[in-house]
Design an enzyme around this catalytic site. Structure first.
Site, PDB file in Angstrom:
ATOM      1  N   LYS A   1       5.348   2.060  -3.926  1.00 33.55           N
ATOM      2  CA  LYS A   1       6.466   1.809  -3.014  1.00 33.55           C
ATOM      3  C   LYS A   1       6.234   2.584  -1.651  1.00 33.55           C
ATOM      4  O   LYS A   1       6.364   1.934  -0.565  1.00 33.55           O
ATOM      5  CB  LYS A   1       7.849   2.099  -3.327  1.00 33.55           C
ATOM      6  CG  LYS A   1       8.365   1.109  -4.642  1.00 33.55           C
ATOM      7  CD  LYS A   1      10.018   1.222  -4.562  1.00 33.55           C
ATOM      8  CE  LYS A   1      10.450   0.336  -5.640  1.00 33.55           C
ATOM      9  NZ  LYS A   1      11.722   0.536  -6.178  1.00 33.55           N
TER      10      LYS A   1
ATOM     11  N   LYS B   1       3.048  -7.972 -10.597  1.00 33.15           N
ATOM     12  CA  LYS B   1       4.753  -8.275 -11.315  1.00 33.15           C
ATOM     13  C   LYS B   1       5.599  -9.090 -10.243  1.00 33.15           C
ATOM     14  O   LYS B   1       5.206  -8.503  -9.108  1.00 33.15           O
ATOM     15  CB  LYS B   1       5.316  -7.109 -11.871  1.00 33.15           C
ATOM     16  CG  LYS B   1       5.746  -6.273 -10.815  1.00 33.15           C
ATOM     17  CD  LYS B   1       6.851  -5.129 -11.221  1.00 33.15           C
ATOM     18  CE  LYS B   1       7.223  -4.307 -10.250  1.00 33.15           C
ATOM     19  NZ  LYS B   1       8.550  -3.769 -10.303  1.00 33.15           N
TER      20      LYS B   1
ATOM     21  N   LYS C   1      10.917  -8.492  -6.007  1.00 33.08           N
ATOM     22  CA  LYS C   1      11.710  -9.074  -4.768  1.00 33.08           C
ATOM     23  C   LYS C   1      11.135  -9.029  -3.522  1.00 33.08           C
ATOM     24  O   LYS C   1      11.434  -9.772  -2.358  1.00 33.08           O
ATOM     25  CB  LYS C   1      13.045  -8.312  -4.605  1.00 33.08           C
ATOM     26  CG  LYS C   1      14.085  -8.698  -6.076  1.00 33.08           C
ATOM     27  CD  LYS C   1      15.473  -7.863  -5.769  1.00 33.08           C
ATOM     28  CE  LYS C   1      16.220  -7.814  -7.028  1.00 33.08           C
ATOM     29  NZ  LYS C   1      17.014  -6.668  -7.224  1.00 33.08           N
TER      30      LYS C   1
HETATM   31  P1  TYM Z   1      15.352  -3.370 -10.405  1.00 34.89           P
HETATM   32  O1  TYM Z   1      16.695  -3.680  -9.673  1.00 34.89           O
HETATM   33  O2  TYM Z   1      14.029  -3.350  -9.546  1.00 34.89           O
HETATM   34  O3  TYM Z   1      15.233  -4.461 -11.389  1.00 34.89           O
HETATM   35  C1  TYM Z   1      16.326  -4.869 -12.673  1.00 34.89           C
HETATM   36  C2  TYM Z   1      15.636  -5.097 -13.750  1.00 34.89           C
HETATM   37  O4  TYM Z   1      14.730  -6.095 -13.647  1.00 34.89           O
HETATM   38  C3  TYM Z   1      13.226  -5.553 -14.558  1.00 34.89           C
HETATM   39  N1  TYM Z   1      12.221  -6.186 -13.789  1.00 34.89           N
HETATM   40  C4  TYM Z   1      11.367  -6.991 -14.357  1.00 34.89           C
HETATM   41  N2  TYM Z   1      11.207  -7.352 -15.492  1.00 34.89           N
HETATM   42  C5  TYM Z   1      10.263  -7.916 -15.849  1.00 34.89           C
HETATM   43  N3  TYM Z   1       9.073  -8.733 -15.010  1.00 34.89           N
HETATM   44  C6  TYM Z   1       9.527  -8.227 -13.802  1.00 34.89           C
HETATM   45  N4  TYM Z   1       8.583  -8.668 -12.922  1.00 34.89           N
HETATM   46  C7  TYM Z   1      10.546  -7.470 -13.443  1.00 34.89           C
HETATM   47  N5  TYM Z   1      10.975  -7.169 -12.218  1.00 34.89           N
HETATM   48  C8  TYM Z   1      12.016  -6.182 -12.428  1.00 34.89           C
HETATM   49  C9  TYM Z   1      13.350  -4.114 -14.139  1.00 34.89           C
HETATM   50  O5  TYM Z   1      12.459  -3.405 -15.101  1.00 34.89           O
HETATM   51  C10 TYM Z   1      14.908  -3.681 -14.333  1.00 34.89           C
HETATM   52  O6  TYM Z   1      15.005  -3.449 -15.684  1.00 34.89           O
HETATM   53  N6  TYM Z   1      15.134   1.470 -11.324  1.00 34.89           N
HETATM   54  C11 TYM Z   1      15.825   0.190 -11.794  1.00 34.89           C
HETATM   55  C12 TYM Z   1      17.327   0.204 -11.605  1.00 34.89           C
HETATM   56  C13 TYM Z   1      18.170   1.548 -12.411  1.00 34.89           C
HETATM   57  C14 TYM Z   1      18.296   1.464 -13.740  1.00 34.89           C
HETATM   58  C15 TYM Z   1      19.201   2.773 -13.909  1.00 34.89           C
HETATM   59  C16 TYM Z   1      17.764   0.910 -14.725  1.00 34.89           C
HETATM   60  C17 TYM Z   1      18.824   2.489 -11.615  1.00 34.89           C
HETATM   61  N7  TYM Z   1      19.313   3.300 -12.490  1.00 34.89           N
HETATM   62  C18 TYM Z   1      19.315   2.899 -15.056  1.00 34.89           C
HETATM   63  C19 TYM Z   1      18.292   1.273 -16.016  1.00 34.89           C
HETATM   64  C20 TYM Z   1      18.985   2.569 -16.169  1.00 34.89           C
HETATM   65  C21 TYM Z   1      15.347  -0.885 -10.980  1.00 34.89           C
HETATM   66  O7  TYM Z   1      14.595  -0.745 -10.014  1.00 34.89           O
HETATM   67  O8  TYM Z   1      15.472  -2.079 -11.324  1.00 34.89           O
END
Ligand code: TYM
Length: 328
Positions: free
Chosen positions: A113, A195, A198
């Site tokens: 990032k 991957k 967004k």
């Molecule tokens: P975020 O908002 O980026 O993504 C949400 C969830 O989507 C999954 N994800 C994917 N899975 C498969 N293929 C992809 N291309 C892909 N892109 C995103 C992510 O793995 C995630 O499960 N750090 C986390 C948010 C968070 C969190 C937490 C998660 C904050 N606190 C506590 C679990 C527990 C995140 O960036 O999610």
């Protein structure tokens, strides 16, 4: 029998895409009966990148509506907004003081990032994984259902918890990562080596849950594949492999059945079938979202009730950590 507790979160940084849905949200929905579920819209994580305050407020609320439209059921699950519970940043600080710079420097998502956005590398972005650890540990979660990209953050969470328990006394449950075999790494349609994300710029990179049928068909048609003709699961043919993986999840068919279905057929037929199945699967979500998103009062009530329900769990864990560390 007592159900195991799962906790997971998602950032309100714009519309959610097929990667978020297949890697995380669909699994949350599908396993709601099996677990005690706590899901969180992590708006405090979102401010690690530049956000317009008005947009952030709107995105937070719209994401909550979208999660409900996807099938998060308030009779089975809890949904709340991270910033409603003050113990998240408070525990995060205690954990910050118990994690080494060396451990933090190994976090690959921070490296990615910050390399992508060198002008906005703030301390919050660096500490992001510790706030994530606090999210999970506050609720004594047994499991954390996430996509593959969160694996390293969960390992860090476990290490932080184990060390804290050892050094100060039993405080946190050690959570298990729940990374499902299929859908855990959905790749970009325009670049199947990275991957789906967004923040990627390409117009055909991601399918968003609110894309119209026309847009979905167009994006699938343009998805990068290769010059071979057979429709088979071959990891070396990354573009096709990614599309077949999406088809597999939505149709619930086995790999063998899918290969038979497209034997002797080409990309044209496969891509039409894939677009059709995505459109049909997302249609009820889109329709439910349109209904829900205008019911602001209803969504706000759900979120308030969610926060009220989980707050005592967070407070109890935080107070214990505070006491163990000598802050009370
Ligand atoms: P975020 O908002 O980026 O993504 C949400 C969830 O989507 C999954 N994800 C994917 N899975 C498969 N293929 C992809 N291309 C892909 N892109 C995103 C992510 O793995 C995630 O499960 N750090 C986390 C948010 C968070 C969190 C937490 C998660 C904050 N606190 C506590 C679990 C527990 C995140 O960036 O999610």
């Amino acid at each position: 029998m007592i159900k195991k507790r799962v906790f997971s979160g998602i950032q309100p940084t714009g519309q959610i895409h097929l990667g978020n849905y297949l890697g995380a949200v669909k699994n949350w929905v599908d396993s709601q009966d099996e677990y005690e579920n706590i899901f969180c819209v992590v708006n405090s994580h979102a401010i690690t990148t530049t956000q317009n305050p008005k947009e952030l407020r709107k995105n937070t609320y719209e994401l909550a509506a979208m999660l409900l439209a996807c099938g998060i059921d308030m009779k089975k699950s809890n949904l709340f907004i991270q910033s409603e519970i003050d113990e998240h940043p408070a525990l995060s600080w205690i954990l910050d003081c118990n994690v080494s710079m060396g451990e933090m420097n190994r976090m690959t998502q921070f490296k990615d990032k910050s390399a992508k956005n060198p002008k906005n590398v703030n301390a919050g972005l660096f500490n992001y994984p510790v706030l994530m650890a606090a999210d999970i540990l506050l609720y004594q979660a047994d499991g954390v259902p996430v996509g593959e990209d969160q694996k390293q953050h969960l390992e860090l969470t476990r290490n932080i918890a184990e060390r804290f328990n050892r050094d100060f006394g039993e405080c946190f449950k050690i959570p298990e990562p729940m990374i499902f075999k299929s859908g855990s790494r959905v790749m970009g349609l325009d670049d199947p080596t990275s991957k789906m994300s967004k923040s990627a710029k390409g117009a055909n990179h991601a399918i968003f849950l609110l894309d119209t049928p026309d847009v979905i068909s167009r994006k699938i048609k343009k998805a990068t594949t290769d010059s071979q003709t057979s429709i088979v699961f071959d990891k070396n043919r990354e573009g096709l492999y990614n599309l077949l993986g999406i088809y597999e999840i939505f149709t619930h068919k086995t790999k063998e059945v899918i290969e038979q279905e497209f034997e002797g057929k080409g990309y044209g037929e496969f891509k039409s079938a894939l677009a059709e199945v995505i459109i049909e699967s997302l249609k009820p979500i889109r329709e439910e979202y349109e209904k829900l998103v205008s019911e602001k009062g209803y969504i706000e009530k759900i979120l308030q009730a969610g926060a009220t329900q989980v707050r005592p769990i967070a407070k109890s864990t935080y107070n214990r950590a505070k006491e163990l560390i000598g802050l009370v």
